[in-house]
Write a protein that holds these residues in place. Structure first.
Motif, PDB file in Angstrom:
ATOM      1  N   GLY A   1      31.078  21.318  50.197  1.00 35.18           N
ATOM      2  CA  GLY A   1      31.156  19.895  50.488  1.00 35.18           C
ATOM      3  C   GLY A   1      29.933  19.324  51.180  1.00 35.18           C
ATOM      4  O   GLY A   1      29.848  18.121  51.394  1.00 35.18           O
ATOM      5  N   SER A   2      28.965  20.165  51.523  1.00 34.45           N
ATOM      6  CA  SER A   2      27.757  19.679  52.183  1.00 34.45           C
ATOM      7  C   SER A   2      26.919  18.885  51.182  1.00 34.45           C
ATOM      8  O   SER A   2      27.135  18.944  49.969  1.00 34.45           O
ATOM      9  CB  SER A   2      26.939  20.842  52.742  1.00 34.45           C
ATOM     10  N   GLU A   3      25.938  18.158  51.708  1.00 31.99           N
ATOM     11  CA  GLU A   3      25.065  17.366  50.843  1.00 31.99           C
ATOM     12  C   GLU A   3      24.335  18.255  49.839  1.00 31.99           C
ATOM     13  O   GLU A   3      24.244  17.933  48.659  1.00 31.99           O
ATOM     14  CB  GLU A   3      24.071  16.582  51.689  1.00 31.99           C
ATOM     15  N   LEU A   4      23.829  19.369  50.310  1.00 31.16           N
ATOM     16  CA  LEU A   4      23.118  20.282  49.412  1.00 31.16           C
ATOM     17  C   LEU A   4      24.059  20.867  48.364  1.00 31.16           C
ATOM     18  O   LEU A   4      23.724  20.927  47.185  1.00 31.16           O
ATOM     19  CB  LEU A   4      22.450  21.404  50.199  1.00 31.16           C
ATOM     20  N   ALA A   5      25.240  21.287  48.779  1.00 32.54           N
ATOM     21  CA  ALA A   5      26.198  21.848  47.823  1.00 32.54           C
ATOM     22  C   ALA A   5      26.616  20.804  46.799  1.00 32.54           C
ATOM     23  O   ALA A   5      26.871  21.132  45.642  1.00 32.54           O
ATOM     24  CB  ALA A   5      27.412  22.397  48.556  1.00 32.54           C
ATOM     25  N   THR A   6      26.649  19.535  47.203  1.00 35.72           N
ATOM     26  CA  THR A   6      26.988  18.454  46.273  1.00 35.72           C
ATOM     27  C   THR A   6      25.904  18.315  45.205  1.00 35.72           C
ATOM     28  O   THR A   6      26.201  18.015  44.053  1.00 35.72           O
ATOM     29  CB  THR A   6      27.219  17.137  47.026  1.00 35.72           C
ATOM     30  N   LYS A   7      24.657  18.571  45.576  1.00 34.39           N
ATOM     31  CA  LYS A   7      23.579  18.571  44.581  1.00 34.39           C
ATOM     32  C   LYS A   7      23.801  19.704  43.575  1.00 34.39           C
ATOM     33  O   LYS A   7      23.571  19.533  42.380  1.00 34.39           O
ATOM     34  CB  LYS A   7      22.221  18.717  45.256  1.00 34.39           C
ATOM     35  N   GLY A   8      24.240  20.843  44.061  1.00 32.56           N
ATOM     36  CA  GLY A   8      24.559  21.954  43.171  1.00 32.56           C
ATOM     37  C   GLY A   8      25.713  21.605  42.243  1.00 32.56           C
ATOM     38  O   GLY A   8      25.687  21.912  41.047  1.00 32.56           O
ATOM     39  N   LEU A   9      26.722  20.955  42.801  1.00 29.28           N
ATOM     40  CA  LEU A   9      27.861  20.503  41.999  1.00 29.28           C
ATOM     41  C   LEU A   9      27.398  19.544  40.912  1.00 29.28           C
ATOM     42  O   LEU A   9      27.767  19.688  39.739  1.00 29.28           O
ATOM     43  CB  LEU A   9      28.900  19.834  42.904  1.00 29.28           C
TER      44      LEU A   9
ATOM     45  N   ASP B   1      39.714  17.491  50.780  1.00 30.40           N
ATOM     46  CA  ASP B   1      38.697  16.464  50.515  1.00 30.40           C
ATOM     47  C   ASP B   1      37.591  16.987  49.602  1.00 30.40           C
ATOM     48  O   ASP B   1      37.161  16.304  48.670  1.00 30.40           O
ATOM     49  CB  ASP B   1      38.082  15.958  51.823  1.00 30.40           C
ATOM     50  N   ILE B   2      37.113  18.195  49.882  1.00 28.45           N
ATOM     51  CA  ILE B   2      36.033  18.786  49.091  1.00 28.45           C
ATOM     52  C   ILE B   2      36.449  18.930  47.628  1.00 28.45           C
ATOM     53  O   ILE B   2      35.718  18.542  46.718  1.00 28.45           O
ATOM     54  CB  ILE B   2      35.622  20.163  49.671  1.00 28.45           C
ATOM     55  N   LEU B   3      37.622  19.474  47.399  1.00 32.12           N
ATOM     56  CA  LEU B   3      38.062  19.723  46.031  1.00 32.12           C
ATOM     57  C   LEU B   3      38.441  18.445  45.300  1.00 32.12           C
ATOM     58  O   LEU B   3      38.197  18.324  44.090  1.00 32.12           O
ATOM     59  CB  LEU B   3      39.203  20.737  46.011  1.00 32.12           C
ATOM     60  N   GLU B   4      39.007  17.477  46.011  1.00 24.36           N
ATOM     61  CA  GLU B   4      39.311  16.192  45.376  1.00 24.36           C
ATOM     62  C   GLU B   4      38.031  15.477  44.957  1.00 24.36           C
ATOM     63  O   GLU B   4      37.966  14.891  43.879  1.00 24.36           O
ATOM     64  CB  GLU B   4      40.142  15.308  46.304  1.00 24.36           C
ATOM     65  N   GLU B   5      37.012  15.534  45.814  1.00 27.02           N
ATOM     66  CA  GLU B   5      35.736  14.915  45.475  1.00 27.02           C
ATOM     67  C   GLU B   5      35.105  15.617  44.266  1.00 27.02           C
ATOM     68  O   GLU B   5      34.590  14.968  43.351  1.00 27.02           O
ATOM     69  CB  GLU B   5      34.780  14.958  46.661  1.00 27.02           C
ATOM     70  N   ALA B   6      35.162  16.937  44.236  1.00 31.08           N
ATOM     71  CA  ALA B   6      34.609  17.688  43.105  1.00 31.08           C
ATOM     72  C   ALA B   6      35.331  17.327  41.809  1.00 31.08           C
ATOM     73  O   ALA B   6      34.694  17.114  40.773  1.00 31.08           O
ATOM     74  CB  ALA B   6      34.707  19.192  43.369  1.00 31.08           C
ATOM     75  N   ALA B   7      36.658  17.225  41.869  1.00 29.93           N
ATOM     76  CA  ALA B   7      37.432  16.865  40.677  1.00 29.93           C
ATOM     77  C   ALA B   7      37.096  15.449  40.219  1.00 29.93           C
ATOM     78  O   ALA B   7      37.004  15.187  39.015  1.00 29.93           O
ATOM     79  CB  ALA B   7      38.924  16.997  40.971  1.00 29.93           C
TER      80      ALA B   7
ATOM     81  N   ALA C   1      33.724  15.534  38.501  1.00 27.80           N
ATOM     82  CA  ALA C   1      33.866  16.136  37.172  1.00 27.80           C
ATOM     83  C   ALA C   1      34.474  15.136  36.198  1.00 27.80           C
ATOM     84  O   ALA C   1      33.994  14.992  35.071  1.00 27.80           O
ATOM     85  CB  ALA C   1      34.722  17.393  37.254  1.00 27.80           C
ATOM     86  N   SER C   2      35.497  14.430  36.639  1.00 31.55           N
ATOM     87  CA  SER C   2      36.144  13.435  35.788  1.00 31.55           C
ATOM     88  C   SER C   2      35.164  12.337  35.402  1.00 31.55           C
ATOM     89  O   SER C   2      35.099  11.931  34.235  1.00 31.55           O
ATOM     90  CB  SER C   2      37.355  12.843  36.504  1.00 31.55           C
ATOM     91  N   GLU C   3      34.389  11.871  36.376  1.00 30.08           N
ATOM     92  CA  GLU C   3      33.392  10.825  36.110  1.00 30.08           C
ATOM     93  C   GLU C   3      32.308  11.317  35.157  1.00 30.08           C
ATOM     94  O   GLU C   3      31.742  10.545  34.391  1.00 30.08           O
ATOM     95  CB  GLU C   3      32.756  10.354  37.422  1.00 30.08           C
ATOM     96  N   THR C   4      32.019  12.612  35.196  1.00 32.42           N
ATOM     97  CA  THR C   4      31.005  13.196  34.332  1.00 32.42           C
ATOM     98  C   THR C   4      31.572  13.491  32.938  1.00 32.42           C
ATOM     99  O   THR C   4      30.826  13.687  31.990  1.00 32.42           O
ATOM    100  CB  THR C   4      30.453  14.496  34.973  1.00 32.42           C
ATOM    101  N   GLY C   5      32.891  13.543  32.848  1.00 30.54           N
ATOM    102  CA  GLY C   5      33.537  13.851  31.573  1.00 30.54           C
ATOM    103  C   GLY C   5      33.644  15.337  31.302  1.00 30.54           C
ATOM    104  O   GLY C   5      33.610  15.775  30.155  1.00 30.54           O
ATOM    105  N   VAL C   6      33.804  16.122  32.377  1.00 27.44           N
ATOM    106  CA  VAL C   6      33.865  17.573  32.264  1.00 27.44           C
ATOM    107  C   VAL C   6      35.259  18.060  32.653  1.00 27.44           C
ATOM    108  O   VAL C   6      35.810  17.625  33.662  1.00 27.44           O
ATOM    109  CB  VAL C   6      32.809  18.234  33.185  1.00 27.44           C
ATOM    110  N   GLN C   7      35.801  18.980  31.847  1.00 26.08           N
ATOM    111  CA  GLN C   7      37.078  19.603  32.169  1.00 26.08           C
ATOM    112  C   GLN C   7      36.873  20.488  33.396  1.00 26.08           C
ATOM    113  O   GLN C   7      35.979  21.333  33.415  1.00 26.08           O
ATOM    114  CB  GLN C   7      37.567  20.446  30.990  1.00 26.08           C
ATOM    115  N   CYS C   8      37.706  20.293  34.420  1.00 23.27           N
ATOM    116  CA  CYS C   8      37.483  20.987  35.682  1.00 23.27           C
ATOM    117  C   CYS C   8      38.787  21.462  36.297  1.00 23.27           C
ATOM    118  O   CYS C   8      39.772  20.737  36.334  1.00 23.27           O
ATOM    119  CB  CYS C   8      36.769  20.032  36.651  1.00 23.27           C
ATOM    120  N   GLU C   9      38.750  22.682  36.799  1.00 21.94           N
ATOM    121  CA  GLU C   9      39.838  23.238  37.602  1.00 21.94           C
ATOM    122  C   GLU C   9      39.259  23.475  38.987  1.00 21.94           C
ATOM    123  O   GLU C   9      38.079  23.831  39.114  1.00 21.94           O
ATOM    124  CB  GLU C   9      40.292  24.565  36.991  1.00 21.94           C
TER     125      GLU C   9
END
Length: 144
Positions: free
Chosen positions: A11-19, A68-74, A77-85
């Motif tokens: 959930g960090s800024e850097l990890a969000t760049k990786g995401l 929060d971290i996982l909801e933001e990641a999901a 992914a949804s905004e990007t159009g990628v299937q995500c678990e």
């Protein structure tokens, strides 16, 4: 090429760049994605001095942060159009959990940042990235 990508985040800024990079790659390749966050174990010394109230407060705060971290990641992914678990791996050393989940889920690529946060929200560290790089049997994309 990469049909299933594992993205590790804290959930960090850097990890969000990786995401973000992992999701963009998945979109281009038509890959599915599993996003995980790993929460480390309490140190035994910390458990000895922490009372039940402190442990309960810590657990509640950690669960809220993970949610929060996982909801933001999901959402990303949804905004990007990628299937995500999404998955939370609790009480594990991050590098071990990342490598084990990658093997269990038969992923083709691991994406992670070069380091994450320390302290309360410590989930992934730079040394964890190094451990994943040296013990993974699949390619690892490290985002700086």
């Amino acid at each position: 090429m990469y049909k299933h990508i594992l993205i590790a985040t804290d959930g960090s800024e850097l990890a969000t760049k990786g995401l973000d990079q992992g999701l963009k790659l998945a979109k281009q390749l038509g890959s599915k994605v599993t996003v995980i966050t790993v929460t480390d174990m309490w140190a035994s010394g910390a458990l000895a001095v922490a009372g039940p109230t402190s442990i309960a407060e810590y657990d509640a705060a950690m669960h809220a942060a993970v949610k929060d971290i996982l909801e933001e990641a999901a959402r990303f992914a949804s905004e990007t159009g990628v299937q995500c678990e999404t998955r939370h791996i609790a009480n594990r050393y991050p590098a071990d959990a990342i490598v084990e989940v990658s093997q269990e889920m038969d992923v083709d690529l691991i994406v992670m940042a070069s380091h994450g946060r320390r302290g309360f929200r410590k989930m992934l560290l730079g040394s964890q990235t190094t451990e994943v790089l040296t013990s993974s049997t699949v390619p690892v994309l490290v985002v700086r």
